[in-house]
Write a protein that holds these residues in place. Sequence first.
Motif, mmCIF file in Angstrom:
data_model
loop_
_atom_site.group_PDB
_atom_site.id
_atom_site.type_symbol
_atom_site.label_atom_id
_atom_site.label_comp_id
_atom_site.label_asym_id
_atom_site.label_seq_id
_atom_site.Cartn_x
_atom_site.Cartn_y
_atom_site.Cartn_z
ATOM 1 N N LYS A 228 -71.868 -110.910 21.720
ATOM 2 C CA LYS A 228 -72.623 -109.892 20.998
ATOM 3 C C LYS A 228 -73.682 -110.532 20.105
ATOM 4 O O LYS A 228 -74.801 -110.030 19.996
ATOM 5 C CB LYS A 228 -71.678 -109.029 20.162
ATOM 6 C CG LYS A 228 -70.739 -108.162 20.968
ATOM 7 C CD LYS A 228 -69.781 -107.414 20.058
ATOM 8 C CE LYS A 228 -68.726 -106.665 20.867
ATOM 9 N NZ LYS A 228 -67.739 -105.991 19.987
ATOM 10 N N VAL A 229 -73.315 -111.622 19.472
ATOM 11 C CA VAL A 229 -74.273 -112.331 18.621
ATOM 12 C C VAL A 229 -75.496 -112.736 19.432
ATOM 13 O O VAL A 229 -76.643 -112.562 19.003
ATOM 14 C CB VAL A 229 -73.623 -113.570 17.974
ATOM 15 C CG1 VAL A 229 -74.674 -114.449 17.291
ATOM 16 C CG2 VAL A 229 -72.552 -113.148 16.971
ATOM 17 N N GLN A 230 -75.272 -113.277 20.613
ATOM 18 C CA GLN A 230 -76.374 -113.764 21.439
ATOM 19 C C GLN A 230 -77.183 -112.623 22.046
ATOM 20 O O GLN A 230 -78.387 -112.782 22.313
ATOM 21 C CB GLN A 230 -75.826 -114.670 22.549
ATOM 22 C CG GLN A 230 -75.095 -115.904 22.040
ATOM 23 C CD GLN A 230 -75.951 -116.762 21.112
ATOM 24 O OE1 GLN A 230 -77.177 -116.851 21.267
ATOM 25 N NE2 GLN A 230 -75.314 -117.407 20.141
ATOM 26 N N ALA A 231 -76.563 -111.460 22.267
ATOM 27 C CA ALA A 231 -77.255 -110.343 22.918
ATOM 28 C C ALA A 231 -78.049 -109.476 21.950
ATOM 29 O O ALA A 231 -78.859 -108.653 22.380
ATOM 30 C CB ALA A 231 -76.238 -109.468 23.657
ATOM 31 N N THR A 232 -77.844 -109.661 20.670
ATOM 32 C CA THR A 232 -78.478 -108.796 19.667
ATOM 33 C C THR A 232 -79.952 -109.141 19.471
ATOM 34 O O THR A 232 -80.303 -110.313 19.337
ATOM 35 C CB THR A 232 -77.740 -108.928 18.320
ATOM 36 O OG1 THR A 232 -76.388 -108.478 18.469
ATOM 37 C CG2 THR A 232 -78.420 -108.111 17.229
#
Length: 302
Positions: free
Chosen positions: A201-205
């Motif tokens: 999620k961190v990388q996709a935000t």
Amino acid sequence: MTENAVSPEFAAATTRAQRVVINGNELAVEVLGPEGAPVILTHHGAPGLGSRAEPRASFGRLADEYRVVVFDARGSGESEGAGVFSHEQWAADLDGLREWAGAETVIMAGGSYGGFIAMEYAIRYPDRVSAVVLRDTSADNGNAHLARENAIASDRVDIDMEKFDRIDEGRVRDNDDLKDCWREILPLYDFVYDPEATERKVQATPYRFEAHNYAFSVNLKNYDLKPRLPGVTAPTLITVGRTDWITPVSCSETIAELIPDSHLVVFEKSGHSPQIEEAEEWTRTVRSFLHRVVPPKAAANP
């Protein structure tokens, strides 16, 4: 425009993102579902962190019967960030999208911070709202102290409270700092903590620190819709996860007490995202509510 007098661009819209100029600001917009169906207009959460991806995944499940409009809000995702990032402006952008869609009324939907804007829209444009769907949200900024207490008490991870305060108060320095602070608090959100899923999620935000800082340092200081919520006339569904740490169940209970025609559903095995963690049951709940208050064929072309 009348209910069925849709613009050619809207009628031809597909899931492919379009660039639509609303109130002098270009927005990334996607439209799903059949022409002529009742329109669900959604607002994502987390300004500067959120995007149309979440409402596309959740409300997109209803696109077999409803016309679902998802977009990146001004200053978030792939949209431009001109002007101010106030609740009034975001609500005005929603009404601009409603007009672009050619809909006299819309089903207004929003989760988390998007719920703030959904309620703001229902208050400012009551004649334009046929129903409201809220998820894990709050009617005022009273959830802030509850969230801080929950973060401190969490036994999942030790939260760096300096980072917590920077993101909570809208004092992040740039996009990289916003990403770092977001990574710090994300373990608190889900019913079951999965470190690998959290990092994904961190990388996709998509990070847009200017909108985030404005929302949390300016908008939330005086945020309080409680006195105006009894004026919401549209039937309203309120959903919330039992272990939501940032907008706890008590916040949704307050909303349910204040909106006259409202119904609250608590999802027992969810944190801040029952639309993901109990997806099937959440979708059934929303669909059943909408079937009752805005049947799928209510706005269909003859």
